[in-house]
Design a protein around this motif. Structure first.
Motif, mmCIF file in Angstrom:
data_model
loop_
_atom_site.group_PDB
_atom_site.id
_atom_site.type_symbol
_atom_site.label_atom_id
_atom_site.label_comp_id
_atom_site.label_asym_id
_atom_site.label_seq_id
_atom_site.Cartn_x
_atom_site.Cartn_y
_atom_site.Cartn_z
ATOM 1 N N UNK A 1 -1.021 -5.064 -3.098
ATOM 2 C CA UNK A 1 -1.654 -3.844 -2.604
ATOM 3 C C UNK A 1 -2.940 -4.205 -1.868
ATOM 4 N N UNK A 2 -3.676 -5.202 -2.365
ATOM 5 C CA UNK A 2 -4.886 -5.652 -1.672
ATOM 6 C C UNK A 2 -4.551 -6.157 -0.265
ATOM 7 N N UNK A 3 -3.422 -6.858 -0.129
ATOM 8 C CA UNK A 3 -2.984 -7.307 1.199
ATOM 9 C C UNK A 3 -2.712 -6.113 2.107
ATOM 10 N N UNK A 4 -2.069 -5.094 1.558
ATOM 11 C CA UNK A 4 -1.774 -3.885 2.331
ATOM 12 C C UNK A 4 -3.057 -3.187 2.763
ATOM 13 N N UNK A 5 -4.005 -3.070 1.842
ATOM 14 C CA UNK A 5 -5.292 -2.439 2.156
ATOM 15 C C UNK A 5 -5.947 -3.174 3.326
ATOM 16 N N UNK A 6 -5.986 -4.496 3.248
ATOM 17 C CA UNK A 6 -6.618 -5.288 4.296
ATOM 18 C C UNK A 6 -5.855 -5.182 5.616
ATOM 19 N N UNK A 7 -4.528 -5.322 5.557
ATOM 20 C CA UNK A 7 -3.709 -5.334 6.776
ATOM 21 C C UNK A 7 -3.663 -3.968 7.457
ATOM 22 N N UNK A 8 -3.568 -2.904 6.672
ATOM 23 C CA UNK A 8 -3.482 -1.559 7.235
ATOM 24 C C UNK A 8 -4.853 -1.001 7.594
ATOM 25 N N UNK B 1 -6.467 4.310 -2.230
ATOM 26 C CA UNK B 1 -6.177 5.709 -2.556
ATOM 27 C C UNK B 1 -5.415 6.383 -1.422
ATOM 28 N N UNK B 2 -5.758 6.062 -0.191
ATOM 29 C CA UNK B 2 -5.057 6.632 0.960
ATOM 30 C C UNK B 2 -3.610 6.141 1.030
ATOM 31 N N UNK B 3 -3.410 4.878 0.711
ATOM 32 C CA UNK B 3 -2.033 4.339 0.688
ATOM 33 C C UNK B 3 -1.212 5.089 -0.346
ATOM 34 N N UNK B 4 -1.753 5.214 -1.562
ATOM 35 C CA UNK B 4 -1.020 5.897 -2.631
ATOM 36 C C UNK B 4 -0.797 7.370 -2.309
ATOM 37 N N UNK B 5 -1.817 8.036 -1.749
ATOM 38 C CA UNK B 5 -1.698 9.468 -1.436
ATOM 39 C C UNK B 5 -0.681 9.720 -0.328
ATOM 40 N N UNK B 6 -0.582 8.797 0.618
ATOM 41 C CA UNK B 6 0.296 8.986 1.766
ATOM 42 C C UNK B 6 1.711 8.474 1.518
ATOM 43 N N UNK B 7 1.818 7.319 0.879
ATOM 44 C CA UNK B 7 3.121 6.664 0.764
ATOM 45 C C UNK B 7 3.640 6.545 -0.662
ATOM 46 N N UNK B 8 2.817 6.785 -1.643
ATOM 47 C CA UNK B 8 3.220 6.578 -3.027
ATOM 48 C C UNK B 8 2.922 5.146 -3.436
ATOM 49 N N UNK B 9 3.729 4.618 -4.286
ATOM 50 C CA UNK B 9 3.536 3.261 -4.800
ATOM 51 C C UNK B 9 3.845 2.204 -3.742
ATOM 52 N N UNK B 10 3.517 0.978 -4.057
ATOM 53 C CA UNK B 10 3.865 -0.148 -3.184
ATOM 54 C C UNK B 10 5.374 -0.172 -2.970
ATOM 55 N N UNK B 11 6.128 0.075 -4.021
ATOM 56 C CA UNK B 11 7.590 0.069 -3.928
ATOM 57 C C UNK B 11 8.086 1.171 -2.997
ATOM 58 N N UNK C 1 5.456 -2.308 7.461
ATOM 59 C CA UNK C 1 6.769 -2.904 7.731
ATOM 60 C C UNK C 1 6.598 -4.342 8.201
ATOM 61 N N UNK C 2 5.705 -4.552 9.151
ATOM 62 C CA UNK C 2 5.499 -5.893 9.699
ATOM 63 C C UNK C 2 5.009 -6.874 8.631
ATOM 64 N N UNK C 3 4.127 -6.412 7.756
ATOM 65 C CA UNK C 3 3.610 -7.288 6.704
ATOM 66 C C UNK C 3 4.691 -7.606 5.672
ATOM 67 N N UNK C 4 5.386 -6.585 5.200
ATOM 68 C CA UNK C 4 6.471 -6.819 4.234
ATOM 69 C C UNK C 4 7.552 -7.701 4.840
ATOM 70 N N UNK D 1 7.482 -10.554 2.566
ATOM 71 C CA UNK D 1 8.336 -10.157 1.463
ATOM 72 C C UNK D 1 7.617 -9.194 0.533
ATOM 73 N N UNK D 2 8.367 -8.634 -0.381
ATOM 74 C CA UNK D 2 7.819 -7.632 -1.293
ATOM 75 C C UNK D 2 6.867 -8.254 -2.310
ATOM 76 N N UNK D 3 7.345 -9.250 -3.015
ATOM 77 C CA UNK D 3 6.557 -9.847 -4.103
ATOM 78 C C UNK D 3 5.283 -10.519 -3.603
#
Length: 194
Positions: free
Chosen positions: A30-37, A42-52, A17-20, A24-26
């Motif tokens: 996903x690499x930013x999310x991996x680094x920030x989280x 695979x864990x992001x996709x398994x837990x939350x689904x897609x970036x959207x 939430x803080x990063x988005x 912003x979305x665009x």
């Protein structure tokens, strides 16, 4: 045997939430999310689904954190019009605050960035605005019933005007370095409640 998660999904959602919200979305990959989280793709996709899907969950989290405060502010006992004025002035002060203005409002940011071409995000934005408008309307109807708002005023039209003002204050506040711009607009709008 199923593997247990090696991270806290709730904390990861808050970090997303803080990063988005900040980027912003665009502009958030996903690499930013991996680094920030600090968790794998695979864990992001398994837990939350897609970036959207993660973005929408973050947007929902944001709305869940903001709505109770607005409800408490606008639905409390006593005079209603001062509560409306306080909420409008708080929005203006936050929009003018150097610290707060950089992020703006996550809902307003979503409307500006995704609203025109992402119907799912647009529905979330519309739902958030509906809730805010309903809270404003209820407070203004109560103010009118208590004699605080003149009987010739239309509470629904005023609630809609305030909703649009509050969203506009967020946009202008994010881009303008002049805090008087949003404060003056808020005070002019509040004069319509006299």
């Amino acid at each position: 045997m199923a593997r247990t998660k090696e991270f806290d999904p709730d904390a990861a959602l808050q970090s997303a939430l803080e990063l988005f919200w900040r980027r912003g979305y665009e502009a958030t990959s996903v690499a930013d999310l991996v680094e920030h989280l600090g968790i794998g793709r695979a864990s992001i996709y398994a837990t939350f689904g897609s970036k959207h899907e993660l973005y929408l969950k973050a947007l929902d989290r944001y709305a869940e954190s903001v709505d109770p405060r607005l409800f408490a502010d606008l639905s409390g006992p006593g005079p209603a019009l001062p509560a409306v004025r306080t909420v409008v002035r708080r929005f203006a002060a936050e929009a003018a605050s150097p610290q707060e203005r950089l992020n703006g409002c996550f809902v307003t940011n979503t409307a500006a960035e995704l609203g025109a071409h992402d119907s799912v995000a647009a529905r979330r934005v519309e739902s958030s605005w509906d809730r805010l408008e309903t809270l404003l309307l209820a407070a203004l109807v109560r103010a009118q019933a208590q004699g605080e708002l003149p009987p010739e005023r239309d509470p629904r039209a005023l609630a809609r005007m305030l909703l649009v003002l509050l969203q506009g204050v967020r946009v202008v506040g994010k881009a303008s370095a002049d805090p008087a711009r949003v404060r003056d607009a808020a005070e002019q709008a509040l004069s319509l409640l006299d």
